[in-house]
Design a protein around this motif. Structure first.
Motif, PDB file in Angstrom:
ATOM      1  N   ASP A 168       0.815  -1.217   0.000  1.00  0.00           N
ATOM      2  CA  ASP A 168       0.000   0.000   0.000  1.00  0.00           C
ATOM      3  C   ASP A 168       0.849   1.268   0.000  1.00  0.00           C
ATOM      4  O   ASP A 168       0.385   2.328  -0.439  1.00  0.00           O
ATOM      5  CB  ASP A 168      -0.929   0.009   1.229  1.00  0.00           C
ATOM      6  CG  ASP A 168      -1.958  -1.115   1.178  1.00  0.00           C
ATOM      7  OD1 ASP A 168      -2.242  -1.581   0.060  1.00  0.00           O
ATOM      8  OD2 ASP A 168      -2.443  -1.520   2.247  1.00  0.00           O
ATOM      9  N   VAL A 169       2.082   1.174   0.508  1.00  0.00           N
ATOM     10  CA  VAL A 169       2.932   2.362   0.639  1.00  0.00           C
ATOM     11  C   VAL A 169       3.862   2.524  -0.561  1.00  0.00           C
ATOM     12  O   VAL A 169       4.259   3.639  -0.902  1.00  0.00           O
ATOM     13  CB  VAL A 169       3.759   2.290   1.943  1.00  0.00           C
ATOM     14  CG1 VAL A 169       4.569   3.552   2.147  1.00  0.00           C
ATOM     15  CG2 VAL A 169       2.850   2.063   3.135  1.00  0.00           C
ATOM     16  N   VAL A 170       4.202   1.415  -1.232  1.00  0.00           N
ATOM     17  CA  VAL A 170       5.186   1.471  -2.313  1.00  0.00           C
ATOM     18  C   VAL A 170       4.714   2.382  -3.442  1.00  0.00           C
ATOM     19  O   VAL A 170       5.474   3.225  -3.939  1.00  0.00           O
ATOM     20  CB  VAL A 170       5.480   0.057  -2.838  1.00  0.00           C
ATOM     21  CG1 VAL A 170       6.331   0.128  -4.107  1.00  0.00           C
ATOM     22  CG2 VAL A 170       6.197  -0.758  -1.779  1.00  0.00           C
ATOM     23  N   GLN A 171       3.455   2.241  -3.852  1.00  0.00           N
ATOM     24  CA  GLN A 171       2.973   3.048  -4.967  1.00  0.00           C
ATOM     25  C   GLN A 171       2.989   4.546  -4.661  1.00  0.00           C
ATOM     26  O   GLN A 171       3.486   5.329  -5.485  1.00  0.00           O
ATOM     27  CB  GLN A 171       1.564   2.602  -5.368  1.00  0.00           C
ATOM     28  CG  GLN A 171       1.028   3.333  -6.597  1.00  0.00           C
ATOM     29  CD  GLN A 171      -0.334   2.827  -7.024  1.00  0.00           C
ATOM     30  OE1 GLN A 171      -0.888   1.917  -6.400  1.00  0.00           O
ATOM     31  NE2 GLN A 171      -0.881   3.402  -8.082  1.00  0.00           N
ATOM     32  N   PRO A 172       2.484   5.013  -3.502  1.00  0.00           N
ATOM     33  CA  PRO A 172       2.589   6.450  -3.201  1.00  0.00           C
ATOM     34  C   PRO A 172       4.030   6.940  -3.128  1.00  0.00           C
ATOM     35  O   PRO A 172       4.324   8.065  -3.548  1.00  0.00           O
ATOM     36  CB  PRO A 172       1.884   6.575  -1.847  1.00  0.00           C
ATOM     37  CG  PRO A 172       0.962   5.413  -1.788  1.00  0.00           C
ATOM     38  CD  PRO A 172       1.661   4.313  -2.500  1.00  0.00           C
ATOM     39  N   VAL A 173       4.935   6.114  -2.608  1.00  0.00           N
ATOM     40  CA  VAL A 173       6.338   6.516  -2.529  1.00  0.00           C
ATOM     41  C   VAL A 173       6.927   6.682  -3.921  1.00  0.00           C
ATOM     42  O   VAL A 173       7.673   7.633  -4.192  1.00  0.00           O
ATOM     43  CB  VAL A 173       7.155   5.490  -1.709  1.00  0.00           C
ATOM     44  CG1 VAL A 173       8.652   5.734  -1.874  1.00  0.00           C
ATOM     45  CG2 VAL A 173       6.788   5.583  -0.235  1.00  0.00           C
ATOM     46  N   ILE A 174       6.588   5.758  -4.830  1.00  0.00           N
ATOM     47  CA  ILE A 174       7.073   5.874  -6.207  1.00  0.00           C
ATOM     48  C   ILE A 174       6.558   7.158  -6.852  1.00  0.00           C
ATOM     49  O   ILE A 174       7.287   7.868  -7.553  1.00  0.00           O
ATOM     50  CB  ILE A 174       6.660   4.644  -7.019  1.00  0.00           C
ATOM     51  CG1 ILE A 174       7.385   3.402  -6.507  1.00  0.00           C
ATOM     52  CG2 ILE A 174       6.952   4.841  -8.503  1.00  0.00           C
ATOM     53  CD1 ILE A 174       6.963   2.112  -7.178  1.00  0.00           C
ATOM     54  N   VAL A 175       5.280   7.461  -6.603  1.00  0.00           N
ATOM     55  CA  VAL A 175       4.699   8.674  -7.171  1.00  0.00           C
ATOM     56  C   VAL A 175       5.386   9.923  -6.629  1.00  0.00           C
ATOM     57  O   VAL A 175       5.740  10.846  -7.368  1.00  0.00           O
ATOM     58  CB  VAL A 175       3.182   8.723  -6.878  1.00  0.00           C
ATOM     59  CG1 VAL A 175       2.602  10.075  -7.278  1.00  0.00           C
ATOM     60  CG2 VAL A 175       2.471   7.606  -7.613  1.00  0.00           C
ATOM     61  N   VAL A 176       5.604   9.957  -5.299  1.00  0.00           N
ATOM     62  CA  VAL A 176       6.234  11.126  -4.668  1.00  0.00           C
ATOM     63  C   VAL A 176       7.680  11.270  -5.127  1.00  0.00           C
ATOM     64  O   VAL A 176       8.123  12.364  -5.509  1.00  0.00           O
ATOM     65  CB  VAL A 176       6.149  11.020  -3.136  1.00  0.00           C
ATOM     66  CG1 VAL A 176       7.001  12.103  -2.473  1.00  0.00           C
ATOM     67  CG2 VAL A 176       4.699  11.148  -2.671  1.00  0.00           C
ATOM     68  N   PHE A 177       8.441  10.159  -5.116  1.00  0.00           N
ATOM     69  CA  PHE A 177       9.837  10.216  -5.543  1.00  0.00           C
ATOM     70  C   PHE A 177       9.949  10.599  -7.017  1.00  0.00           C
ATOM     71  O   PHE A 177      10.771  11.436  -7.398  1.00  0.00           O
ATOM     72  CB  PHE A 177      10.525   8.864  -5.294  1.00  0.00           C
ATOM     73  CG  PHE A 177      11.338   8.820  -4.045  1.00  0.00           C
ATOM     74  CD1 PHE A 177      12.707   8.952  -4.083  1.00  0.00           C
ATOM     75  CD2 PHE A 177      10.723   8.653  -2.814  1.00  0.00           C
ATOM     76  CE1 PHE A 177      13.462   8.907  -2.935  1.00  0.00           C
ATOM     77  CE2 PHE A 177      11.459   8.604  -1.654  1.00  0.00           C
ATOM     78  CZ  PHE A 177      12.840   8.731  -1.711  1.00  0.00           C
ATOM     79  N   GLY A 178       9.132   9.954  -7.847  1.00  0.00           N
ATOM     80  CA  GLY A 178       9.186  10.253  -9.274  1.00  0.00           C
ATOM     81  C   GLY A 178       8.796  11.686  -9.577  1.00  0.00           C
ATOM     82  O   GLY A 178       9.438  12.361 -10.389  1.00  0.00           O
ATOM     83  N   GLY A 179       7.736  12.161  -8.919  1.00  0.00           N
ATOM     84  CA  GLY A 179       7.319  13.541  -9.139  1.00  0.00           C
ATOM     85  C   GLY A 179       8.335  14.544  -8.650  1.00  0.00           C
ATOM     86  O   GLY A 179       8.606  15.556  -9.322  1.00  0.00           O
ATOM     87  N   ALA A 180       8.931  14.277  -7.481  1.00  0.00           N
ATOM     88  CA  ALA A 180       9.946  15.189  -6.952  1.00  0.00           C
ATOM     89  C   ALA A 180      11.185  15.207  -7.844  1.00  0.00           C
ATOM     90  O   ALA A 180      11.768  16.272  -8.105  1.00  0.00           O
ATOM     91  CB  ALA A 180      10.323  14.783  -5.529  1.00  0.00           C
ATOM     92  N   LEU A 181      11.590  14.024  -8.351  1.00  0.00           N
ATOM     93  CA  LEU A 181      12.760  13.956  -9.238  1.00  0.00           C
ATOM     94  C   LEU A 181      12.504  14.690 -10.540  1.00  0.00           C
ATOM     95  O   LEU A 181      13.365  15.438 -11.024  1.00  0.00           O
ATOM     96  CB  LEU A 181      13.116  12.495  -9.502  1.00  0.00           C
ATOM     97  CG  LEU A 181      14.306  12.252 -10.447  1.00  0.00           C
ATOM     98  CD1 LEU A 181      15.569  12.903  -9.890  1.00  0.00           C
ATOM     99  CD2 LEU A 181      14.511  10.760 -10.661  1.00  0.00           C
ATOM    100  N   ALA A 182      11.316  14.473 -11.108  1.00  0.00           N
ATOM    101  CA  ALA A 182      10.993  15.168 -12.362  1.00  0.00           C
ATOM    102  C   ALA A 182      10.963  16.680 -12.154  1.00  0.00           C
ATOM    103  O   ALA A 182      11.446  17.441 -13.005  1.00  0.00           O
ATOM    104  CB  ALA A 182       9.638  14.671 -12.885  1.00  0.00           C
ATOM    105  N   SER A 183      10.432  17.119 -11.037  1.00  0.00           N
ATOM    106  CA  SER A 183      10.384  18.557 -10.746  1.00  0.00           C
ATOM    107  C   SER A 183      11.788  19.131 -10.565  1.00  0.00           C
ATOM    108  O   SER A 183      12.083  20.247 -11.010  1.00  0.00           O
ATOM    109  CB  SER A 183       9.544  18.810  -9.495  1.00  0.00           C
ATOM    110  OG  SER A 183       8.222  18.334  -9.662  1.00  0.00           O
ATOM    111  N   LEU A 184      12.665  18.349  -9.908  1.00  0.00           N
ATOM    112  CA  LEU A 184      14.047  18.809  -9.725  1.00  0.00           C
ATOM    113  C   LEU A 184      14.764  18.944 -11.059  1.00  0.00           C
ATOM    114  O   LEU A 184      15.511  19.905 -11.277  1.00  0.00           O
ATOM    115  CB  LEU A 184      14.807  17.839  -8.818  1.00  0.00           C
ATOM    116  CG  LEU A 184      14.509  17.891  -7.323  1.00  0.00           C
ATOM    117  CD1 LEU A 184      15.324  16.835  -6.592  1.00  0.00           C
ATOM    118  CD2 LEU A 184      14.808  19.268  -6.751  1.00  0.00           C
TER     119      LEU A 184
END
Length: 247
Positions: free
Chosen positions: A38-54
């Motif tokens: 349940d936590v892996v998918q939100p973490v992937i979304v947050v990490f991926g979004g933060a990396l793309a924004s950076l």
């Protein structure tokens, strides 16, 4: 004194993986979730979004330099001011034994030590040493700001993306049985932001030590040219280290 070693990409990957695992663990603890899936998918979304924004905000070279300093200073802790004091005492001892020309021949892994040895060997005046000190301090402030900006924006992007993810889940899921998972993206974003704040605190502490070390190196060079007594130099340089930064 040892110069800060350059960090390869493969050395930074474990730091990123550790941040991801810590974010997952912290998010599970804060949300009370027991299922890892349940936590892996939100973490992937947050990490991926933060990396793309950076990547849209900073250049890859800027991000790479920030990751290197995060590993050297934030994780390993950087260098203690006492090491610079010991280095300057050795320089002072060489100046007494071999003279200024002997100091000019010193080779070190520290760029600061080599520069102050060159200044001592050239018998530089106080104005020249002060100018070199101010240049080094300005460069350290700029480098620190460029590094902290990356991780500050990482924490901001993580919280914003997590909040956006939770809002989208809240709008799309109206069943009461799944409302508990609605806030998982927000919790993951906050968890990553907490880790970034811890890293920023460690980077700030290391930055203060670097400023003190720079002061010790260049003011020590002026003191050696004025009076190359090792005992007096040790007592005068020790006063430059605040009690909170002593080991």
């Amino acid at each position: 004194m040892r110069k800060q070693q350059s960090v390869e990409v493969w050395q930074v990957i474990p730091l990123i993986l550790a941040a991801a695992l810590l974010t997952i663990g912290l998010a599970m603890f804060l949300s009370g979730t027991e299922k890892l899936v349940d936590v892996v998918q939100p973490v992937i979304v947050v990490f991926g979004g933060a990396l793309a924004s950076l990547l849209l905000t900073f250049s890859t070279a800027h991000i790479g330099q920030a990751l290197q300093l995060a590993l050297i200073r934030g994780v390993r802790g950087g260098t203690a001011p006492e090491q610079m004091i010991r280095a300057m005492l050795k320089v002072c001892d060489i100046s007494r034994r071999d003279g200024l020309l002997g100091v000019a021949d010193i080779r070190s892994n520290s760029e600061q030590v080599e520069e102050v040895c060159f200044l001592i060997g050239q018998a530089a005046d106080e104005t020249t040493i002060r100018f070199a000190l101010e240049r080094r301090l300005a460069n350290e402030h700029l480098q620190h700001k460029m590094t902290t900006d990356v991780f500050l924006f990482t924490s901001i992007y993580a919280v914003l993306i997590g909040t956006l993810g939770s809002l989208l889940l809240f709008v799309s899921r109206l069943e009461p049985t799944v409302l508990g998972n609605t806030f998982l993206p927000f919790v993951c974003g906050v968890s990553l932001a907490i880790l970034m704040c811890i890293l920023l605190g460690r980077l700030r502490a290391s930055h203060l030590r670097e400023l003190i070390m720079t002061e010790i190196a260049y003011r020590g060079a002026a003191m050696i040219l004025e009076d190359n007594n090792v005992q007096r130099l040790r007592s005068r340089l020790a006063l430059l280290v605040p009690p909170g930064l002593r080991r």
